[in-house]
Design a protein around this motif. Structure first.
Motif, mmCIF file in Angstrom:
data_model
loop_
_atom_site.group_PDB
_atom_site.id
_atom_site.type_symbol
_atom_site.label_atom_id
_atom_site.label_comp_id
_atom_site.label_asym_id
_atom_site.label_seq_id
_atom_site.Cartn_x
_atom_site.Cartn_y
_atom_site.Cartn_z
ATOM 1 N N ASN A 45 0.880 -1.171 0.000
ATOM 2 C CA ASN A 45 0.000 0.000 0.000
ATOM 3 C C ASN A 45 0.911 1.212 0.000
ATOM 4 O O ASN A 45 1.618 1.463 0.972
ATOM 5 C CB ASN A 45 -0.915 0.009 1.227
ATOM 6 C CG ASN A 45 -1.797 -1.224 1.302
ATOM 7 O OD1 ASN A 45 -1.436 -2.214 1.944
ATOM 8 N ND2 ASN A 45 -2.936 -1.178 0.640
ATOM 9 N N VAL A 47 2.170 5.103 -0.032
ATOM 10 C CA VAL A 47 1.771 6.416 0.482
ATOM 11 C C VAL A 47 1.719 7.407 -0.668
ATOM 12 O O VAL A 47 2.680 7.539 -1.436
ATOM 13 C CB VAL A 47 2.754 6.906 1.558
ATOM 14 C CG1 VAL A 47 2.359 8.304 2.042
ATOM 15 C CG2 VAL A 47 2.790 5.933 2.734
ATOM 16 N N ASP A 49 0.554 10.738 -0.118
ATOM 17 C CA ASP A 49 0.387 12.067 0.463
ATOM 18 C C ASP A 49 1.716 12.589 0.996
ATOM 19 O O ASP A 49 2.279 12.034 1.942
ATOM 20 C CB ASP A 49 -0.643 12.003 1.597
ATOM 21 C CG ASP A 49 -0.866 13.348 2.245
ATOM 22 O OD1 ASP A 49 -1.248 14.299 1.537
ATOM 23 O OD2 ASP A 49 -0.630 13.457 3.464
ATOM 24 N N THR A 52 1.966 13.445 4.743
ATOM 25 C CA THR A 52 2.143 12.285 5.626
ATOM 26 C C THR A 52 3.605 11.877 5.672
ATOM 27 O O THR A 52 4.139 11.530 6.735
ATOM 28 C CB THR A 52 1.272 11.110 5.139
ATOM 29 O OG1 THR A 52 -0.108 11.483 5.213
ATOM 30 C CG2 THR A 52 1.495 9.875 6.005
ATOM 31 N N VAL A 53 4.271 11.930 4.534
ATOM 32 C CA VAL A 53 5.706 11.618 4.489
ATOM 33 C C VAL A 53 6.479 12.584 5.380
ATOM 34 O O VAL A 53 7.333 12.170 6.189
ATOM 35 C CB VAL A 53 6.234 11.675 3.045
ATOM 36 C CG1 VAL A 53 7.763 11.624 3.024
ATOM 37 C CG2 VAL A 53 5.650 10.535 2.224
ATOM 38 N N SER A 77 8.026 6.860 -2.011
ATOM 39 C CA SER A 77 7.399 8.008 -1.334
ATOM 40 C C SER A 77 8.188 8.452 -0.113
ATOM 41 O O SER A 77 8.603 9.614 0.003
ATOM 42 C CB SER A 77 5.968 7.650 -0.909
ATOM 43 O OG SER A 77 5.184 7.261 -1.997
ATOM 44 N N LEU A 78 8.395 7.519 0.823
ATOM 45 C CA LEU A 78 9.097 7.848 2.056
ATOM 46 C C LEU A 78 10.600 7.995 1.818
ATOM 47 O O LEU A 78 11.261 8.829 2.449
ATOM 48 C CB LEU A 78 8.825 6.774 3.111
ATOM 49 C CG LEU A 78 9.452 6.957 4.485
ATOM 50 C CD1 LEU A 78 9.080 8.309 5.106
ATOM 51 C CD2 LEU A 78 9.027 5.809 5.420
ATOM 52 N N ASN A 143 7.405 2.137 6.338
ATOM 53 C CA ASN A 143 6.008 1.738 6.232
ATOM 54 C C ASN A 143 6.059 0.233 6.046
ATOM 55 O O ASN A 143 6.207 -0.256 4.930
ATOM 56 C CB ASN A 143 5.356 2.437 5.031
ATOM 57 C CG ASN A 143 3.977 1.910 4.719
ATOM 58 O OD1 ASN A 143 3.309 1.314 5.570
ATOM 59 N ND2 ASN A 143 3.541 2.116 3.486
ATOM 60 N N ILE A 206 -2.746 7.032 11.397
ATOM 61 C CA ILE A 206 -2.697 7.356 9.969
ATOM 62 C C ILE A 206 -3.981 6.835 9.316
ATOM 63 O O ILE A 206 -4.334 5.664 9.459
ATOM 64 C CB ILE A 206 -1.481 6.707 9.275
ATOM 65 C CG1 ILE A 206 -0.165 7.163 9.918
ATOM 66 C CG2 ILE A 206 -1.488 7.010 7.777
ATOM 67 C CD1 ILE A 206 0.191 8.598 9.667
ATOM 68 N N VAL A 210 -4.528 8.027 2.692
ATOM 69 C CA VAL A 210 -3.199 8.475 2.255
ATOM 70 C C VAL A 210 -2.459 7.363 1.510
ATOM 71 O O VAL A 210 -1.286 7.524 1.160
ATOM 72 C CB VAL A 210 -2.344 8.979 3.448
ATOM 73 C CG1 VAL A 210 -3.067 10.086 4.181
ATOM 74 C CG2 VAL A 210 -1.978 7.840 4.380
ATOM 75 N N PHE A 211 -3.144 6.242 1.269
ATOM 76 C CA PHE A 211 -2.529 5.106 0.591
ATOM 77 C C PHE A 211 -3.211 4.814 -0.745
ATOM 78 O O PHE A 211 -4.394 5.104 -0.934
ATOM 79 C CB PHE A 211 -2.640 3.834 1.448
ATOM 80 C CG PHE A 211 -1.934 3.878 2.764
ATOM 81 C CD1 PHE A 211 -0.586 3.574 2.864
ATOM 82 C CD2 PHE A 211 -2.626 4.195 3.914
ATOM 83 C CE1 PHE A 211 0.057 3.601 4.079
ATOM 84 C CE2 PHE A 211 -1.998 4.219 5.149
ATOM 85 C CZ PHE A 211 -0.652 3.923 5.231
ATOM 86 N N SER A 219 -3.994 2.604 10.131
ATOM 87 C CA SER A 219 -2.578 2.419 10.437
ATOM 88 C C SER A 219 -2.184 3.263 11.638
ATOM 89 O O SER A 219 -2.871 4.224 11.995
ATOM 90 C CB SER A 219 -1.715 2.800 9.234
ATOM 91 O OG SER A 219 -2.047 2.033 8.107
#
Length: 302
Positions: A45, A47, A49, A52-53, A77-78, A143, A206, A210-211, A219
Motif C-alpha cells: 500500500n 503512500v 500524500d 504524511t511523508v 514516497s518515504l 512503512n 494514519i 493516504v494510501f 494504520s
C-alpha cells in the motif's frame, strides 16, 4: 544480497523548483511505467500524500548525520522524504520490479542526493550487516508490510544494534500490541520483545486515504528508542524470549501451568517463579520484560 535487475528510466522527474516528493498522480504514473500492481501478499500500500511523508520524517527525528535504513520502500514516497534530511538512506526491497525502479526515481526526483542512496535488493527478514557493508544504520524508518511487520522489526533491532531510533507505520492493531503495557488486553509477545530492546510508544494514527490502494484497516505510528543500557540480566535474549513464548502460548493459564513445559514440570516452574519473586498464580500478561528476564535467570538446571 541479490543482484538488482536493470533499472528502467523513471518517468515524471520533478520540475525545477517543485516538490520532489511523490503525489497520487506520480505514484500511479510510476506504477504504470514499471508494470507494478500492488499485491496483498506483500502488503503493498503506497503512500500518496507528501504531508504524511513529512510527518513521518519529523516524527522519526531524522537528523542530518543519520544513516537511515528503510524497509519496503515501494515506489519511493518515504525514501525521497528521508533523503531530503538524512546523510544516507539504505532501502531494502524484496520486489524485483520495485527494486528495479527505485534508483531511477531517486535520480530523477533528487539528483543531487542520489549518491546518498543505496538499494539492497533482499528479503528484510534475512538481511545481515554484511548486506549493508561498512555502513551502520542509526535509525530505522519504514512503512512496514502488514503481514510481516513484527518479525521484520524484531529482526532489524536484533541484527543492527546501532539503530538508536525507530519509527514504523504498521496496522493500527499491531501498533497497539507493540506499545501495550503489562495488564493490557493486547499486551503479548510483540510488546515484551520490543520492550527488550527499546522504550516503545504510540506516535499517532494514519488514515486510510493516504494510501494507494487504500487498505481495509487503519494504520498507526510506533516510536521505539533503544535503551540507553541493555537490560541487565543473567539470562541471554534467547533464554528470555523462550520464557515469553511459553507464557503467552497459554496466556489464560497461570504461569505455573504455562511454564511447565519450559521448566520441565509444573513444580520446577513454580520453583523458578518463586526464586524470581513472582507468584506462580500470576499470568504472563501482568509481567514486565524485567520480570520475564528474572524467571529465565532462575530456570532450574538439569
Amino acid at each position: 544480497m541479490d543482484a538488482s535487475p536493470e533499472a528502467p528510466e523513471a518517468p515524471g522527474a520533478a520540475e525545477p523548483g517543485t516538490d520532489a516528493l511523490l503525489g497520487a498522480a506520480d505514484i500511479r504514473e510510476l506504477a504504470e511505467a514499471l508494470g507494478v500492481r500492488p499485491t496483498k501478499q506483500r502488503g503493498q500500500n503506497f503512500v500518496i500524500d507528501a504531508n504524511t511523508v513529512r510527518r513521518i520524517v519529523r516524527g522519526a527525528d531524522v537528523r542530518a548525520d543519520d544513516s537511515v535504513v528503510e524497509i519496503g520502500p515501494g515506489l519511493g514516497s518515504l525514501t525521497l522524504g528521508l533523503l531530503e534530511t538524512a546523510e544516507h538512506v539504505t532501502a531494502i526491497e524484496i520486489d524485483d520490479q520495485l527494486a528495479a525502479g527505485l534508483p531511477a526515481t531517486v535520480e530523477a526526483r533528487l539528483p543531487h542526493r542520489a549518491r546518498h542512496f543505496t538499494l539492497v535488493h533482499a528479503d528484510a527478514l534475512r538481511v545481515t550487516p554484511e548486506d549493508l557493508g561498512e555502513r551502520r544504520p542509526t535509525a530505522l524508518v519504514a512503512n512496514l508490510p502488514y503481514n510481516v511487520a513484527v518479525p521484520v522489526l524484531l529482526h532489524m533491532l536484533a541484527t543492527f544494534p546501532s539503530i538508536e531510533r525507530t519509527l514504523v507505520m504498521v496496522q493500527s492493531e499491531v501498533a497497539d500490541r507493540l506499545a501495550a503495557a503489562p495488564g493490557s488486553k493486547v499486551y503479548g509477545v510483540p510488546s515484551v520483545k520490543a520492550a527488550w530492546y527499546c522504550e516503545v510508544k504510540r506516535a499517532g494514527a494514519i488514515g486510510r486515504n493516504v494510501f494507494w490502494p487504500a487498505p481495509n484497516v487503519d494504520s498507526g505510528l510506533v516510536s521505539l528508542v533503544r535503551r540507553a543500557e541493555p537490560l541487565r540480566t543473567e539470562a541471554s535474549r534467547e533464554e528470555v524470549f523462550a520464557v515469553v513464548d511459553a507464557a503467552f502460548a497459554q496466556r489464560r493459564k497461570t504461569l505455573r501451568a504455562a511454564l511447565a513445559g519450559w521448566a520441565g514440570s509444573a513444580a520446577l516452574a513454580e520453583e523458578a517463579l518463586t526464586a524470581a519473586g513472582i507468584s506462580p498464580k500470576a499470568r504472563g500478561e501482568a509481567l514486565t520484560v524485567e520480570q520475564f528476564a528474572a524467571i529465565a535467570a532462575h530456570k532450574p538446571r538439569a
